[in-house]
Design an enzyme around this catalytic site. Structure first.
Site, mmCIF file in Angstrom:
data_model
loop_
_atom_site.group_PDB
_atom_site.id
_atom_site.type_symbol
_atom_site.label_atom_id
_atom_site.label_comp_id
_atom_site.label_asym_id
_atom_site.label_seq_id
_atom_site.Cartn_x
_atom_site.Cartn_y
_atom_site.Cartn_z
ATOM 1 N N SER A 58 -40.740 10.049 -70.561
ATOM 2 C CA SER A 58 -39.376 10.415 -70.164
ATOM 3 C C SER A 58 -38.626 9.128 -69.839
ATOM 4 C CB SER A 58 -39.408 11.363 -68.960
ATOM 5 O OG SER A 58 -39.997 10.750 -67.838
ATOM 6 N N LYS A 61 -46.264 5.196 -56.748
ATOM 7 C CA LYS A 61 -46.540 6.390 -57.549
ATOM 8 C C LYS A 61 -47.541 5.959 -58.602
ATOM 9 C CE LYS A 61 -43.180 8.276 -59.789
ATOM 10 N NZ LYS A 61 -42.370 9.290 -60.484
ATOM 11 N N HIS A 120 -44.548 15.652 -69.383
ATOM 12 C CA HIS A 120 -45.930 15.199 -69.166
ATOM 13 C C HIS A 120 -46.953 16.314 -69.294
ATOM 14 C CE1 HIS A 120 -44.181 11.694 -66.572
ATOM 15 N NE2 HIS A 120 -43.935 11.547 -67.861
ATOM 16 N N GLN A 174 -40.618 17.607 -63.563
ATOM 17 C CA GLN A 174 -41.715 16.813 -64.133
ATOM 18 C C GLN A 174 -42.894 16.571 -63.177
ATOM 19 O OE1 GLN A 174 -40.802 13.254 -66.776
ATOM 20 N NE2 GLN A 174 -41.518 12.193 -64.963
ATOM 21 N N GLU A 175 -42.588 16.345 -61.897
ATOM 22 C CA GLU A 175 -43.677 15.923 -60.994
ATOM 23 C C GLU A 175 -43.572 16.610 -59.644
ATOM 24 O OE1 GLU A 175 -43.595 11.619 -60.832
ATOM 25 O OE2 GLU A 175 -43.318 11.501 -63.003
ATOM 26 N N GLU A 183 -50.329 12.530 -66.201
ATOM 27 C CA GLU A 183 -50.549 11.716 -64.993
ATOM 28 C C GLU A 183 -51.675 12.267 -64.129
ATOM 29 O OE1 GLU A 183 -46.751 10.847 -63.193
ATOM 30 O OE2 GLU A 183 -46.185 9.582 -64.887
ATOM 31 N N GLU A 242 -36.708 12.493 -56.730
ATOM 32 C CA GLU A 242 -36.437 11.446 -57.726
ATOM 33 C C GLU A 242 -35.688 12.062 -58.905
ATOM 34 O OE1 GLU A 242 -39.993 9.323 -58.808
ATOM 35 O OE2 GLU A 242 -39.211 8.834 -60.792
ATOM 36 N N HIS A 287 -46.259 3.512 -61.818
ATOM 37 C CA HIS A 287 -46.910 3.496 -63.126
ATOM 38 C C HIS A 287 -45.972 4.095 -64.176
ATOM 39 C CE1 HIS A 287 -48.385 7.933 -62.492
ATOM 40 N NE2 HIS A 287 -47.124 7.760 -62.174
ATOM 41 N N ARG A 288 -46.438 4.203 -65.421
ATOM 42 C CA ARG A 288 -45.771 5.006 -66.454
ATOM 43 C C ARG A 288 -46.724 6.144 -66.833
ATOM 44 N NH1 ARG A 288 -40.789 2.844 -68.136
ATOM 45 N NH2 ARG A 288 -40.522 5.067 -68.514
ATOM 46 N N SER A 289 -46.179 7.123 -67.547
ATOM 47 C CA SER A 289 -47.051 8.245 -67.942
ATOM 48 C C SER A 289 -48.107 7.802 -68.957
ATOM 49 C CB SER A 289 -46.226 9.410 -68.461
ATOM 50 O OG SER A 289 -45.325 8.978 -69.453
ATOM 51 N N LYS A 343 -40.398 -0.096 -62.030
ATOM 52 C CA LYS A 343 -41.332 -0.106 -63.161
ATOM 53 C C LYS A 343 -41.127 -1.410 -63.912
ATOM 54 C CE LYS A 343 -41.250 4.902 -64.089
ATOM 55 N NZ LYS A 343 -40.476 5.970 -64.792
ATOM 56 N N ASP A 397 -40.253 14.701 -58.663
ATOM 57 C CA ASP A 397 -39.457 13.956 -59.638
ATOM 58 C C ASP A 397 -38.978 14.981 -60.651
ATOM 59 O OD1 ASP A 397 -38.296 12.383 -61.532
ATOM 60 O OD2 ASP A 397 -40.099 11.239 -62.068
ATOM 61 N N ASP A 453 -34.662 6.588 -60.735
ATOM 62 C CA ASP A 453 -35.602 6.039 -61.723
ATOM 63 C C ASP A 453 -34.811 5.770 -63.003
ATOM 64 O OD1 ASP A 453 -37.594 5.525 -63.569
ATOM 65 O OD2 ASP A 453 -38.489 7.504 -63.513
#
Ligand code: PGA
Ligand code: ZN
Length: 420
Positions: free
Chosen positions: A41, A388, A156, A164-165, A206, A286, A365-367, A337, A243, A312
């Protein structure tokens, strides 16, 4: 400690896609290695990752980025002192010559920027976070409080929530190891909860479970049940964070929550987030709104500024976008990031700008990740408030949690950053 040679190779990330890893060799025979992660994303305003666009790996190969490292970049950096990170990164930025690193590729540039820093730390004989703290002139190293993404949705995961999270923040933890214990116990409790309801306990990119919801808040109800079953008190031991990654479901002024069959305008989206924050011990949101909706972010910050509001895709670790957000009072925290901006120096500059203005910083991190644990060191070395780095499963996620526990063991004077 001058740079003598650089090699780069194509490795796989945690989604099985190719990514770049670089080794920077110094004239004293010491080397440093770094690998670059990738998002799913991704924000529109991120630095550009160079992909081959050819048949191999469905166009996602990085052999052109590798050629850039071993050709132009090596020629430019040969003989440069690896412990002068500012100079290394400035040379990379100048050599690329574009505003978004699209010529050489942010992936090529970041691999070298980080590997050079690693080589310098190795040559100095210090742990990487110590070297990063020195680069940042930071006297206040600390362990970040983790936001653990135990339930995955959006881009994800398939057949899961629109948002997403769904993360837990172990606010009662006194040490990183204790935070990991709380997170892991709730993660196992979630597994039992999902399994006993007849659903499959597969995890998303993730490492958090996927779950077939009809409402996004079903995820938070699940999290509450699992937290309680594991013996923790929601709101006291553990708080929640989301997020939304709202740019992913925003089109033409409308936030399209498909699972709920609801289409919301920006004010309704803010009201939706407000309702969630009133119903659950939610402390952080987020990307609750889309990446270019600056005025709506200002409204949200007015309404919900008592929560941590994290940019983000809105800010993409970019000091110019962060300065604009500070001026407008759009958000109050920034996700960090490395590969959104492309060099270690620029990343540190963004973190310092955020801190100087009282904004919270969250290293992320990234996915699509690798076994590289540099972000654990970045968080400690810059004294970031939070990290994260996913759930309590998948080795590319646990690698960072494990590294943070090692760092905690190595330096008992480091304290866990304050809860929200
Ligand atoms: P990404 O997601 O790495 O797929 O961009 C992470 C995030 O949005 O925080
Ligand atoms: Zn995000």
């Amino acid at each position: 400690m001058k740079i003598a040679s650089i090699t780069a190779r194509q490795i796989l990330d945690s989604r099985g896609e190719p990514t770049i890893e670089a080794d920077v060799w110094l004239d004293n025979g010491i080397f440093g290695r770094a690998a670059v992660p990738a998002g799913a994303s991704t924000g529109t305003h991120e630095a550009i990752e160079l992909r081959d666009g050819e048949e191999a790996y469905n166009g996602k190969g990085v052999t052109k980025a590798i050629s850039n490292v071993q050709g132009e970049i090596l020629a430019c950096l040969k003989g440069v002192a690896a412990d002068d990170q500012f100079l290394v990164d400035q040379k990379l930025i100048d050599l690329d010559g574009t505003a978004n690193k699209s010529r050489l590729g942010a992936n090529a540039i970041l691999a070298v920027s980080l590997a050079a820093a690693r080589a310098a730390a190795n040559a100095r004989g210090v742990l990487f976070y110590v070297h990063i703290a020195d680069i940042a002139s930071n006297q206040h190293k600390s362990l970040p409080l983790p936001m653990m993404n135990v339930l995955n949705g959006g881009r994800h995961a398939s057949n899961s929530a629109d948002l997403q999270e769904f993360m837990l923040i172990p606010v009662s933890a006194k040490t990183y190891a204790e935070a990991v214990k709380i997170g892991a116990e709730i993660f196992q409790s979630l597994k039992s909860e999902i399994g006993s309801s007849g659903n499959t306990t597969t995890v998303g990119d993730e490492g958090g479970f996927t779950y077939p919801v009809s409402k996004n808040t079903d995820m938070l109800d699940l999290l509450t049940r699992a937290t309680t079953t594991a013996g923790y008190r929601p709101g006291e031991d553990v708080c929640y964070a989301i997020d939304a990654a709202a740019s992913e479901f925003y089109h033409d002024g409308i936030y399209d929550l498909k699972k709920e069959q609801r289409q919301l305008n920006p004010q309704q989206m803010i009201d939706y987030l407000t309702d969630i924050s009133n119903q659950y011990p939610l402390r952080s949101i987020e990307d609750g709104l889309a990446e270019d909706s600056w005025e709506d972010w200002v409204t949200m910050t007015n309404d919900l500024g008592h929560l941590q509001l994290v940019g983000d895709d809105l800010l993409v670790t970019n000091p110019q976008r962060l300065q604009k957000a500070i001026n407008m009072k759009a958000a109050n925290a920034i996700l960090i990031k490395l590969n959104q901006i492309g060099t270690l120096t620029e990343t540190i500059k963004t973190i310092k700008l955020a801190k100087a203005n009282g904004w919270r910083t969250i290293v992320s991190h990234r996915s699509g990740e690798t076994e590289d644990v540099s972000i654990a060191h970045l968080a400690v070395g810059t004294g970031a408030d939070q990290i994260k780095t996913g759930s309590l499963s998948r080795s590319e996620r646990t690698a960072k949690h494990n590294e943070l526990m090692r760092i905690e063991e190595a330096d008992r004077s480091l304290v866990l950053a304050h809860p929200l």
